[in-house]
Design an enzyme around this catalytic site. Structure first.
Site, PDB file in Angstrom:
ATOM      1  N   MET A  69      36.307   9.649 -29.396  1.00 27.33           N
ATOM      2  CA  MET A  69      36.800  10.702 -28.542  1.00 27.33           C
ATOM      3  C   MET A  69      38.083  10.434 -27.978  1.00 27.33           C
ATOM      4  SD  MET A  69      34.650  13.234 -28.982  1.00 27.33           S
ATOM      5  CE  MET A  69      35.164  14.188 -27.618  1.00 27.33           C
ATOM      6  N   ARG A  70      38.614   9.307 -28.089  1.00 26.49           N
ATOM      7  CA  ARG A  70      39.872   8.680 -27.355  1.00 26.49           C
ATOM      8  C   ARG A  70      41.192   9.818 -27.742  1.00 26.49           C
ATOM      9  NH1 ARG A  70      40.175   3.786 -27.932  1.00 26.49           N
ATOM     10  NH2 ARG A  70      39.253   3.270 -25.457  1.00 26.49           N
ATOM     11  N   ALA A  71      40.960  10.181 -29.014  1.00 32.39           N
ATOM     12  CA  ALA A  71      42.002  11.020 -29.718  1.00 32.39           C
ATOM     13  C   ALA A  71      42.040  12.446 -28.926  1.00 32.39           C
ATOM     14  CB  ALA A  71      41.913  11.220 -31.229  1.00 32.39           C
TER      15      ALA A  71
END
Length: 656
Positions: free
Chosen positions: A272-274
């Site tokens: 989910m970092r993107a």
């Protein structure tokens, strides 16, 4: 000498925008600048510091606490009421910096004698509320890169040594630069950088001439040159400050969030970092544009900066993003439009068209750059490739036997390093590594009465200090010496060999090894790739390896010996492993066999660990590769008896 002005740099709009957005919102997670040498990467980063607003700092605080909201856990607390204003700092991290220099260290002697925690701040503390710049970040040890990225993401640095823990604020803009020719960062580390920007020198003669003109003018009279750009730099600094103030007011609507999520899902990025970075970047771009609500253009710009490096799944994939796929994902993520009354021509749509056209132009420029890069790749791929390789597979770890002394940080063989588990204590007088608490106490304890100790604390002398010996993992030098003569030209054989070597290259990348490639064919040996950490380059040379001609085995072995001798001087901390891929034939001249035996004796006499991959096939076998392995004092692996994956397993099991 005054630094080169930021606005004086010619071209590179993507880099300019990425640096500005990260300055507006440090929570983005910094910028990784990838590009060839000589493209003003470092110049722009150093110039950026002069554009940041000055900061108010508590007087006497070594950790740059804000007087309005000081850190309650600051090691220098409680603070006084004095304060002063200073420019934002640019802290540069040297590639060879030790961990203690980066995160700080504890004074063990004071802790034992006075019972106080005397923490000496490191570079993370110095960079708080400023910029932390790491040139050649791909050459930095992985554990230090992890430390930097953790601090950048969390906004705090924690040091735990010998049962004492110290934590302090460390909010900074992290900027790393790298030349991909010198090796890539692992995908796990790439993902931790918020944004990435690709830079390349312009191919336009007029623009190149202007770059030279400005650089010469700056070197001739730095003060006069910088004065020419004072106004434009001041204007840009004011715009950054205004965007920072507007940032908390920017609204990220649910509609915009759904668009971001759909775009990231379309590109199949991991985790989910993107999504989070894209959202933060879109908010920063909206503030930079003077808007209080995130728009589609903000998401487009954010995706172009935040997603390319997250699509890289293995070291042989080039980071990048498909512009057409991005545009399609953005279109698919757009909410359905209200058609309005039938007779409404949609004046709002007409007003939007120029903006879309302008953005399309920017995307077109970006696409052109990608196209140029693709052309270069095509030229490289145009080398003769008579036989491709099979699909690489996951390789098990093989190790160099024994424990290396002061090895390079890596994940392969056992070695003495400045990180890892404690396995012993240095003799008295050797002050290397970290202090060892228990050993220091034991050394001082017998002398407490004679030293007149009274009360709490130990009476220490410098001679009491003992330092730990730590054992971790090192990276090695794997030098491939590949027979590319006519006898190796069988397609099935070369495909199997290339698949095995490619798999070992992938394993070397993951374990931070250095790799090199020597080939021999047609009467001569060639250093196809000097030892490097860029396994991408090694894989490309392997794929383009031609075959044919006689077998100059002696020349190949002698070239390998020369390479290893040079590397022993250049990089003495890496222990080598020579992998000879051949059927053992030597057909280059009447004395070819004798000369190959002499060459093997030279390598054996130098103590080079080796493995011979026996590529001989057919019913009638001469066993020449086995004889070569015995001469080298290495291990013999018959290629004809095992599959490609088993071949790699045999290499990894080799003995010293």
């Amino acid at each position: 000498m005054r630094p080169y002005p930021f606005t004086a740099v010619v071209g590179m709009p993507d880099l300019r925008l990425g640096l500005v957005l990260s300055s507006i919102s440090p929570a983005i997670g910094g910028v990784l600048v990838r590009g060839e040498k000589g493209t003003a990467k470092s110049t722009m980063v150093r110039a950026l510091a002069g554009l940041l607003p000055e900061v108010d700092v508590v007087e006497g605080c070594r950790f740059s606490c804000d007087p309005v909201a000081p850190d309650p856990d600051c090691p220098d607390a409680p603070h006084g009421e004095g304060a002063f204003r200073r420019p934002a700092r640019l802290v540069e991290l040297p590639v060879g910096a030790a961990e203690d220099r980066v995160i700080g260290s504890l004074n063990l002697e004071r802790a034992l004698t006075e019972g106080v925690t005397d923490f000496q701040p490191g570079l993370l503390a110095a960079a708080h509320r400023g910029l932390l710049y790491v040139d050649e970040v791909n050459l930095l040890h992985d554990h230090l890169v992890d430390t930097l990225l953790d601090a950048a993401a969390m906004g705090r640095a924690t040091v735990e040594r010998e049962g004492v823990s110290v934590s302090h604020a460390a909010r900074f803009v992290l900027i790393g630069t790298m030349n991909p020719e010198e090796g890539e960062l692992r995908p796990q580390l790439l993902d931790r950088f918020g944004l990435t920007v690709e830079v390349a020198a312009s191919r336009d003669p007029e623009q190149r001439a202007e770059v030279i003109r400005r650089r010469l003018a700056y070197e001739s009279d730095p003060d006069s040159f910088a004065a020419r750009f004072e106004e434009s730099d001041a204007q840009l600094a004011a715009e950054i400050a205004a965007a920072q103030k507007l940032l908390p007011s920017v609204e990220l609507t649910d509609e915009a969030l759904r668009q971001i999520a759909e775009v990231c899902a379309a590109f199949e990025v991991d985790g989910m970092r993107a999504d989070i970075v894209t959202a933060r970047t879109a908010v920063a771009h909206a503030a930079w544009s003077g808007r209080t609500e995130v728009a589609g253009e903000d998401i487009r710009v954010a995706a172009r900066l935040a997603l390319p490096h997250r699509r890289r799944r293995n070291p042989f994939d080039a980071p990048g993003i498909d512009e057409e796929q991005l545009e399609q994902a953005l279109r698919d993520a757009e909410p359905p439009e209200d058609p309005g009354p039938p007779d409404d021509d949609g004046p709002g749509s007409g007003s939007d068209a120029p903006a879309e056209g302008q953005h399309g132009d920017r995307d077109g420029q970006h696409g052109d750059r990608s196209g140029q890069h693709g052309d270069r790749s095509g030229q490289h791929g145009g080398e003769q490739k008579p036989v491709g390789s099979g699909k690489p597979f996951r390789a098990k770890r093989f190790e160099v036997a024994g424990v290396g002394g002061e090895g390079v940080h890596g994940k392969r063989s056992r070695a003495v390093t400045d990180a890892g588990r404690t396995v012993g204590v240095h003799p008295a007088g050797v002050r290397e590594g970290r202090p060892h608490l228990v050993a220091t106490v034991r050394a001082a304890a017998p002398h407490q009465r004679s030293r007149g100790r009274s009360g709490a604390g130990l009476v220490l002398r410098p001679s009491d200090l003992r330092f730990a010996v730590r054992e971790g993992r090192e990276g090695n030098l794997v030098l491939f010496c590949v027979d590319a003569s006519g006898s190796m030209g069988a397609k099935s054989r070369m495909r199997e060999v290339k698949a095995a070597v490619l798999s070992l290259l992938l394993d070397a990348y993951q374990r931070r090894d250095k790799v090199g490639l020597v080939t021999f064919r047609a009467g001569a040996a060639d250093l196809a790739l000097p030892p490097t950490i860029s396994v991408e380059a090694a894989a490309a040379r392997l794929e383009g390896l031609p075959t044919g001609g006689r077998t100059p085995l002696a020349e190949g072995l002698l070239e390998a010996a020369r390479v290893l001798r040079r590397e022993a001087v250049r990089d003495p901390r890496r222990r080598p492993l020579l992998v000879v891929v051949t059927d053992g034939r030597a057909t280059n001249g009447a004395d070819a066999v004798a000369r190959s035996q002499q060459a093997a004796d030279i390598l054996a006499g130098a103590g080079v660990a080796s493995v011979v991959m026996d590529c001989e096939t057919g019913r009638m076998r001469l066993g020449l590769a086995a004889e070569l392995a015995a001469r080298l004092g290495g291990e013999h692996v018959p290629l004809g008896e095992v599959a490609a994956d088993a071949l790699a397993t045999e290499v990894r099991r080799r003995a010293a």
